[in-house]
Motif scaffolding. Sequence first.
Motif, PDB file in Angstrom:
ATOM      1  N   HIS A   1       0.896   4.216   4.872  1.00  0.00           N
ATOM      2  CA  HIS A   1      -0.163   3.239   4.618  1.00  0.00           C
ATOM      3  C   HIS A   1       0.449   1.896   4.235  1.00  0.00           C
ATOM      4  CE1 HIS A   1      -3.945   1.745   2.568  1.00  0.00           C
ATOM      5  NE2 HIS A   1      -4.383   2.182   3.730  1.00  0.00           N
ATOM      6  N   ASN A   2       1.496   1.925   3.421  1.00  0.00           N
ATOM      7  CA  ASN A   2       2.171   0.688   3.016  1.00  0.00           C
ATOM      8  C   ASN A   2       2.888   0.023   4.188  1.00  0.00           C
ATOM      9  OD1 ASN A   2       2.537  -0.032  -0.186  1.00  0.00           O
ATOM     10  ND2 ASN A   2       1.929   2.100   0.134  1.00  0.00           N
ATOM     11  N   LEU A   3       3.479   0.823   5.067  1.00  0.00           N
ATOM     12  CA  LEU A   3       4.181   0.256   6.217  1.00  0.00           C
ATOM     13  C   LEU A   3       3.202  -0.338   7.224  1.00  0.00           C
ATOM     14  CD1 LEU A   3       6.945   2.960   6.808  1.00  0.00           C
ATOM     15  CD2 LEU A   3       7.274   0.629   5.982  1.00  0.00           C
ATOM     16  N   LYS A   4       2.051   0.276   7.350  1.00  0.00           N
ATOM     17  CA  LYS A   4       1.033  -0.224   8.281  1.00  0.00           C
ATOM     18  C   LYS A   4       0.521  -1.599   7.859  1.00  0.00           C
ATOM     19  CE  LYS A   4      -3.374   1.072  10.401  1.00  0.00           C
ATOM     20  NZ  LYS A   4      -4.456   2.114  10.441  1.00  0.00           N
ATOM     21  N   TYR A   5       0.357  -1.773   6.537  1.00  0.00           N
ATOM     22  CA  TYR A   5      -0.142  -3.043   6.002  1.00  0.00           C
ATOM     23  C   TYR A   5       0.986  -3.675   5.192  1.00  0.00           C
ATOM     24  CZ  TYR A   5      -4.503  -0.819   7.317  1.00  0.00           C
ATOM     25  OH  TYR A   5      -5.498  -0.184   8.023  1.00  0.00           O
ATOM     26  N   ASN A   6       1.829  -4.432   5.866  1.00  0.00           N
ATOM     27  CA  ASN A   6       3.073  -4.934   5.283  1.00  0.00           C
ATOM     28  C   ASN A   6       2.818  -6.147   4.383  1.00  0.00           C
ATOM     29  OD1 ASN A   6       5.647  -6.052   4.807  1.00  0.00           O
ATOM     30  ND2 ASN A   6       6.426  -5.191   6.721  1.00  0.00           N
ATOM     31  N   LEU A   7       2.774  -5.893   3.087  1.00  0.00           N
ATOM     32  CA  LEU A   7       2.521  -6.987   2.144  1.00  0.00           C
ATOM     33  C   LEU A   7       3.688  -7.970   2.077  1.00  0.00           C
ATOM     34  CD1 LEU A   7       0.853  -5.117  -0.865  1.00  0.00           C
ATOM     35  CD2 LEU A   7      -0.250  -6.310   1.021  1.00  0.00           C
ATOM     36  N   PHE A   8       4.890  -7.500   2.333  1.00  0.00           N
ATOM     37  CA  PHE A   8       6.053  -8.399   2.303  1.00  0.00           C
ATOM     38  C   PHE A   8       5.886  -9.522   3.326  1.00  0.00           C
ATOM     39  CE2 PHE A   8       7.811  -4.394   0.677  1.00  0.00           C
ATOM     40  CZ  PHE A   8       8.406  -4.848  -0.490  1.00  0.00           C
ATOM     41  N   GLU A   9       5.509  -9.159   4.522  1.00  0.00           N
ATOM     42  CA  GLU A   9       5.327 -10.164   5.565  1.00  0.00           C
ATOM     43  C   GLU A   9       4.098 -11.028   5.304  1.00  0.00           C
ATOM     44  OE1 GLU A   9       5.219  -8.455   9.433  1.00  0.00           O
ATOM     45  OE2 GLU A   9       7.307  -7.768   9.380  1.00  0.00           O
ATOM     46  N   HIS A  10       3.022 -10.387   4.883  1.00  0.00           N
ATOM     47  CA  HIS A  10       1.767 -11.109   4.695  1.00  0.00           C
ATOM     48  C   HIS A  10       1.889 -12.185   3.616  1.00  0.00           C
ATOM     49  CE1 HIS A  10      -2.627 -11.499   5.079  1.00  0.00           C
ATOM     50  NE2 HIS A  10      -2.602 -11.766   3.782  1.00  0.00           N
ATOM     51  N   PHE A  11       2.592 -11.862   2.529  1.00  0.00           N
ATOM     52  CA  PHE A  11       2.695 -12.799   1.410  1.00  0.00           C
ATOM     53  C   PHE A  11       4.057 -13.497   1.335  1.00  0.00           C
ATOM     54  CE2 PHE A  11      -0.676  -9.876   0.024  1.00  0.00           C
ATOM     55  CZ  PHE A  11      -1.678 -10.790  -0.258  1.00  0.00           C
ATOM     56  N   ASP A  12       4.924 -13.200   2.296  1.00  0.00           N
ATOM     57  CA  ASP A  12       6.235 -13.840   2.362  1.00  0.00           C
ATOM     58  C   ASP A  12       7.012 -13.694   1.055  1.00  0.00           C
ATOM     59  OD1 ASP A  12       8.345 -15.253   3.461  1.00  0.00           O
ATOM     60  OD2 ASP A  12       7.528 -17.209   2.886  1.00  0.00           O
ATOM     61  N   VAL A  13       7.202 -12.437   0.640  1.00  0.00           N
ATOM     62  CA  VAL A  13       7.988 -12.141  -0.560  1.00  0.00           C
ATOM     63  C   VAL A  13       9.073 -11.129  -0.201  1.00  0.00           C
ATOM     64  CG1 VAL A  13       6.131 -12.638  -2.192  1.00  0.00           C
ATOM     65  CG2 VAL A  13       6.379 -10.313  -1.280  1.00  0.00           C
ATOM     66  N   ASP A  14      10.138 -11.113  -0.990  1.00  0.00           N
ATOM     67  CA  ASP A  14      11.232 -10.160  -0.777  1.00  0.00           C
ATOM     68  C   ASP A  14      11.128  -8.958  -1.708  1.00  0.00           C
ATOM     69  OD1 ASP A  14      12.491 -11.764   1.179  1.00  0.00           O
ATOM     70  OD2 ASP A  14      13.374 -13.011  -0.405  1.00  0.00           O
ATOM     71  N   ALA A  15      10.364  -9.121  -2.802  1.00  0.00           N
ATOM     72  CA  ALA A  15      10.216  -8.043  -3.783  1.00  0.00           C
ATOM     73  C   ALA A  15       8.841  -8.119  -4.427  1.00  0.00           C
ATOM     74  CB  ALA A  15      11.314  -8.128  -4.842  1.00  0.00           C
ATOM     75  N   MET A  16       8.345  -6.967  -4.841  1.00  0.00           N
ATOM     76  CA  MET A  16       7.041  -6.887  -5.504  1.00  0.00           C
ATOM     77  C   MET A  16       7.146  -6.043  -6.763  1.00  0.00           C
ATOM     78  SD  MET A  16       4.315  -6.254  -2.403  1.00  0.00           S
ATOM     79  CE  MET A  16       5.306  -5.073  -1.488  1.00  0.00           C
ATOM     80  N   PHE A  17       6.267  -6.330  -7.691  1.00  0.00           N
ATOM     81  CA  PHE A  17       6.115  -5.517  -8.901  1.00  0.00           C
ATOM     82  C   PHE A  17       5.141  -4.400  -8.538  1.00  0.00           C
ATOM     83  CE2 PHE A  17       4.403  -4.420 -13.061  1.00  0.00           C
ATOM     84  CZ  PHE A  17       5.472  -4.563 -13.921  1.00  0.00           C
ATOM     85  N   ASP A  18       5.632  -3.174  -8.542  1.00  0.00           N
ATOM     86  CA  ASP A  18       4.869  -2.032  -8.036  1.00  0.00           C
ATOM     87  C   ASP A  18       4.348  -1.169  -9.188  1.00  0.00           C
ATOM     88  OD1 ASP A  18       3.817  -0.124  -6.371  1.00  0.00           O
ATOM     89  OD2 ASP A  18       5.745   0.691  -5.712  1.00  0.00           O
TER      90      ASP A  18
END
Length: 229
Positions: free
Chosen positions: A112-129
């Motif tokens: 589910h996370n790979l299908k909706y890639n937040l890294f690309e959408h928000f242009d970030v290299d890391a997220m607080f998970d």
Amino acid sequence: MEYKLIGPEHYKQVLEHLRKSFFADEPLNKAAGLCQNGCSNPELEDHCLEALQDRMSLMAVDEKASQDGKCKIAGVVLNGILRAGDTSKALEKLEETCDADFRKIFELLHRHNLKYNLFEHFDVDAMFDVRILSVDSGYRGQGIANELVRQSVAVAKKNGFRLLKADATGIFSQKIFRSHGFEVFAEQPYDKYTDADGKIILPVEAPHIKLQLLYKRICNEGKDREQAQ
């Protein structure tokens, strides 16, 4: 109630808390029959320790009930750092596990996370998970989960993160995250998650009907402030 960061000296107690208050009752774990109340699951405990080692997780401690140098944990939130590429690696590693029930759960989450890639959408290299939110049954209804999420947002801000994400598997955590400004990016109804024969892979019990991928942006940089206006 006192809220504090979880250190290595607390890991054993945190895992004890999760065995009693989270492992068996979390909607996906329960649907898969992953483990019984109070019991261990090695794969799940490794997943928890991975988050704890990022040193951004928090616990709520009832100081009045603590004794003999052992704190009474009322609730925990396990937060990790998710970097681009981590989910793909985790999915590959999942093929090595012998626990079919654990694999069912994390194949859903990772894909589910790979299908909706937040890294690309928000242009970030890391997220607080925000990975796990758990409150002892004896302390529920006191706002502890809300405070743990609120303080997690503060930890993310302090450490310079621009984006928080959470995979919320149940209706209660979904409501809590949304109350703190998280927004739904994508959903997966559980009754639509089926195998090749059309059989539901994880028969999650109502009122939990869907997985939600939620996010919260932190406008702590000039660029973010301009985009938020």
